[in-house]
Design a protein around this motif. Structure first.
Motif, PDB file in Angstrom:
ATOM      1  N   ALA A 150       0.818  -1.219   0.000  1.00  0.00           N
ATOM      2  CA  ALA A 150       0.000   0.000   0.000  1.00  0.00           C
ATOM      3  C   ALA A 150       0.848   1.263   0.000  1.00  0.00           C
ATOM      4  O   ALA A 150       1.948   1.291   0.541  1.00  0.00           O
ATOM      5  CB  ALA A 150      -0.910   0.001   1.220  1.00  0.00           C
ATOM      6  N   ALA A 151       0.295   2.299  -0.609  1.00  0.00           N
ATOM      7  CA  ALA A 151       0.907   3.623  -0.584  1.00  0.00           C
ATOM      8  C   ALA A 151      -0.209   4.657  -0.536  1.00  0.00           C
ATOM      9  O   ALA A 151      -1.308   4.415  -1.034  1.00  0.00           O
ATOM     10  CB  ALA A 151       1.762   3.836  -1.820  1.00  0.00           C
TER      11      ALA A 151
ATOM     12  N   PRO B  56       4.911   6.811   1.494  1.00  0.00           N
ATOM     13  CA  PRO B  56       5.077   5.359   1.625  1.00  0.00           C
ATOM     14  C   PRO B  56       4.708   4.916   3.031  1.00  0.00           C
ATOM     15  O   PRO B  56       4.958   5.625   3.999  1.00  0.00           O
ATOM     16  CB  PRO B  56       6.567   5.139   1.360  1.00  0.00           C
ATOM     17  CG  PRO B  56       7.044   6.388   0.714  1.00  0.00           C
ATOM     18  CD  PRO B  56       6.142   7.488   1.177  1.00  0.00           C
ATOM     19  N   ARG B  57       4.097   3.776   3.135  1.00  0.00           N
ATOM     20  CA  ARG B  57       3.693   3.229   4.434  1.00  0.00           C
ATOM     21  C   ARG B  57       4.829   2.407   5.020  1.00  0.00           C
ATOM     22  O   ARG B  57       5.635   1.853   4.279  1.00  0.00           O
ATOM     23  CB  ARG B  57       2.444   2.358   4.283  1.00  0.00           C
ATOM     24  CG  ARG B  57       1.270   3.035   3.597  1.00  0.00           C
ATOM     25  CD  ARG B  57       0.900   4.433   4.067  1.00  0.00           C
ATOM     26  NE  ARG B  57       0.916   4.579   5.505  1.00  0.00           N
ATOM     27  CZ  ARG B  57       1.303   5.700   6.122  1.00  0.00           C
ATOM     28  NH1 ARG B  57       1.709   6.735   5.449  1.00  0.00           N
ATOM     29  NH2 ARG B  57       1.294   5.772   7.431  1.00  0.00           N
TER      30      ARG B  57
ATOM     31  N   ALA C 138       5.870   3.032  -3.457  1.00  0.00           N
ATOM     32  CA  ALA C 138       4.909   4.135  -3.431  1.00  0.00           C
ATOM     33  C   ALA C 138       5.325   5.227  -4.401  1.00  0.00           C
ATOM     34  O   ALA C 138       4.514   5.738  -5.173  1.00  0.00           O
ATOM     35  CB  ALA C 138       4.803   4.708  -2.023  1.00  0.00           C
ATOM     36  N   ASP C 139       6.615   5.572  -4.385  1.00  0.00           N
ATOM     37  CA  ASP C 139       7.101   6.617  -5.276  1.00  0.00           C
ATOM     38  C   ASP C 139       6.991   6.210  -6.743  1.00  0.00           C
ATOM     39  O   ASP C 139       6.634   7.011  -7.592  1.00  0.00           O
ATOM     40  CB  ASP C 139       8.557   6.958  -4.953  1.00  0.00           C
ATOM     41  CG  ASP C 139       8.699   7.594  -3.584  1.00  0.00           C
ATOM     42  OD1 ASP C 139       7.767   8.290  -3.149  1.00  0.00           O
ATOM     43  OD2 ASP C 139       9.743   7.376  -2.951  1.00  0.00           O
TER      44      ASP C 139
ATOM     45  N   PHE D 261      -2.413   0.059  -4.367  1.00  0.00           N
ATOM     46  CA  PHE D 261      -2.018  -1.302  -4.005  1.00  0.00           C
ATOM     47  C   PHE D 261      -1.541  -2.030  -5.251  1.00  0.00           C
ATOM     48  O   PHE D 261      -2.187  -1.966  -6.289  1.00  0.00           O
ATOM     49  CB  PHE D 261      -3.209  -2.101  -3.449  1.00  0.00           C
ATOM     50  CG  PHE D 261      -3.812  -1.526  -2.209  1.00  0.00           C
ATOM     51  CD1 PHE D 261      -3.401  -1.948  -0.952  1.00  0.00           C
ATOM     52  CD2 PHE D 261      -4.809  -0.573  -2.288  1.00  0.00           C
ATOM     53  CE1 PHE D 261      -3.967  -1.431   0.200  1.00  0.00           C
ATOM     54  CE2 PHE D 261      -5.379  -0.044  -1.140  1.00  0.00           C
ATOM     55  CZ  PHE D 261      -4.960  -0.473   0.109  1.00  0.00           C
ATOM     56  N   LEU D 262      -0.415  -2.720  -5.149  1.00  0.00           N
ATOM     57  CA  LEU D 262       0.041  -3.630  -6.195  1.00  0.00           C
ATOM     58  C   LEU D 262      -0.030  -5.026  -5.590  1.00  0.00           C
ATOM     59  O   LEU D 262       0.763  -5.375  -4.721  1.00  0.00           O
ATOM     60  CB  LEU D 262       1.465  -3.303  -6.652  1.00  0.00           C
ATOM     61  CG  LEU D 262       1.997  -4.154  -7.794  1.00  0.00           C
ATOM     62  CD1 LEU D 262       1.139  -3.985  -9.051  1.00  0.00           C
ATOM     63  CD2 LEU D 262       3.443  -3.791  -8.098  1.00  0.00           C
TER      64      LEU D 262
END
Length: 146
Positions: free
Chosen positions: A37-38, A52-53, A61-62, A105-106
């Motif tokens: 998650a980001a 970024p989490r 995230a970036d 989310f990936l």
């Protein structure tokens, strides 16, 4: 098998963080893929910030925020954007207006995250959910950029 790229957009710059915190509380009993998650927020001036989490893969995230919202490190501009669904990217970018936020989310097929479970839980919140698939090759390229 392909990975799922899911973006939930919210009409508040703080809502993505609130929803992430709620998901984190639920994750003890659900498999939500929070490791991928980001959070990205856009303030009233239109400035974009990727957050970024702590459980997120470093830099993912970036990379995702840069591909979707154009806020990447220039050294990462060789991103596999051409391999992603351009219509998806444009739809998400247009839904991400001033004073809004997004959760990204990936979800890899071999991870512990369950895409259906995540989508089900996200549907409980006031958001617009955008989803596309990403080939294994594209997911590998994204991770190689980290």
């Amino acid at each position: 098998m392909n990975s799922d790229l899911i973006v939930a957009t919210f009409n508040s710059p703080e809502m993505a963080q609130t929803v992430y915190d709620s998901l984190q509380a639920m994750s003890k009993s659900l498999v939500l893929g929070l490791d991928s998650a980001a959070i990205v927020a856009r303030d009233g001036a239109g400035s974009l910030v990727a957050h970024p989490r702590p459980k997120c893969e470093p830099g993912l995230a970036d990379v995702l925020a840069g591909l979707i919202f154009g806020i990447a490190d220039p050294s990462r501009s060789s991103a596999p954007k051409e391999e992603l669904d351009v219509e998806f990217l444009e739809t998400v970018a247009s839904a991400f207006c001033e004073n809004s936020s997004a959760l990204l989310f990936l979800m890899d097929p071999d991870s512990l995250g369950d895409t259906r479970e995540l989508l089900s839980v996200l549907s409980l919140f006031p958001c617009t959910i955008h989803q596309t698939t990403v080939s294994r090759r594209s997911a590998a390229l994204l991770r190689a950029m980290l």
